[in-house]
Design a protein around this motif. Sequence first.
Motif, PDB file in Angstrom:
ATOM      1  N   ARG A   1       4.917  -2.304  11.603  1.00  0.00           N
ATOM      2  CA  ARG A   1       3.786  -1.790  12.388  1.00  0.00           C
ATOM      3  C   ARG A   1       3.011  -0.679  11.679  1.00  0.00           C
ATOM      4  N   ALA A   2       3.592  -0.085  10.630  1.00  0.00           N
ATOM      5  CA  ALA A   2       2.905   0.986   9.895  1.00  0.00           C
ATOM      6  C   ALA A   2       1.813   0.438   8.990  1.00  0.00           C
ATOM      7  N   MET A   3       1.924  -0.830   8.652  1.00  0.00           N
ATOM      8  CA  MET A   3       0.987  -1.432   7.709  1.00  0.00           C
ATOM      9  C   MET A   3      -0.171  -2.061   8.483  1.00  0.00           C
ATOM     10  N   GLU A   4      -1.216  -1.280   8.687  1.00  0.00           N
ATOM     11  CA  GLU A   4      -2.393  -1.742   9.416  1.00  0.00           C
ATOM     12  C   GLU A   4      -3.479  -2.099   8.411  1.00  0.00           C
ATOM     13  N   VAL A   5      -3.495  -3.354   8.034  1.00  0.00           N
ATOM     14  CA  VAL A   5      -4.411  -3.837   7.003  1.00  0.00           C
ATOM     15  C   VAL A   5      -5.202  -5.007   7.575  1.00  0.00           C
ATOM     16  N   ALA A   6      -6.488  -4.996   7.340  1.00  0.00           N
ATOM     17  CA  ALA A   6      -7.337  -6.104   7.787  1.00  0.00           C
ATOM     18  C   ALA A   6      -6.894  -7.387   7.086  1.00  0.00           C
TER      19      ALA A   6
ATOM     20  N   ALA B   1      -5.241  -8.417  -1.543  1.00  0.00           N
ATOM     21  CA  ALA B   1      -5.343  -7.278  -2.468  1.00  0.00           C
ATOM     22  C   ALA B   1      -4.141  -6.352  -2.319  1.00  0.00           C
ATOM     23  N   VAL B   2      -3.686  -6.142  -1.082  1.00  0.00           N
ATOM     24  CA  VAL B   2      -2.515  -5.292  -0.847  1.00  0.00           C
ATOM     25  C   VAL B   2      -1.277  -5.948  -1.460  1.00  0.00           C
TER      26      VAL B   2
ATOM     27  N   GLU C   1       0.542   3.904  -1.818  1.00  0.00           N
ATOM     28  CA  GLU C   1      -0.845   3.613  -2.181  1.00  0.00           C
ATOM     29  C   GLU C   1      -1.091   2.105  -2.173  1.00  0.00           C
ATOM     30  N   ALA C   2      -0.169   1.346  -2.753  1.00  0.00           N
ATOM     31  CA  ALA C   2      -0.332  -0.107  -2.823  1.00  0.00           C
ATOM     32  C   ALA C   2      -0.310  -0.743  -1.438  1.00  0.00           C
TER      33      ALA C   2
END
Length: 119
Positions: A17-22, A28-29, A102-103
């Motif tokens: 749940r910490a990884m909020e990426v579109a 890219a992530v 960062e990644a």
Amino acid sequence: MEGGNAMTKYMISFPSRAMEVAPEDLPAVGDAAHAVIEAAKEAGVYVFGGGVDESVAPVMVAADGTVTEGTYPETARIEGGYTVLELPSRDEAVAWAARIAEACRCAQELREFAYDPRA
């Protein structure tokens, strides 16, 4: 401790749940995260890494091999991504955790495994 070179294993992790990426940013992530892992492998510090498959229910296995569904209450929410690196100092562990953060575009937890000369 062989030759006086004590190395400590560190776990770097984050909950899903910490990884909020579109969705459009996920490739890219993923590429950035894999690049950090490749760098850790090239540096000779990589031990293990991966994400917990949250579609597979955890089970408890007793000493006699009996399997029951469920977990310890304290570990019911183990999910997300994990990386274990073997490093000479906590400062280096913090630096690697920052690279992974960062990644992955989210803060990372850093935990240290207790030293075991037989592990």
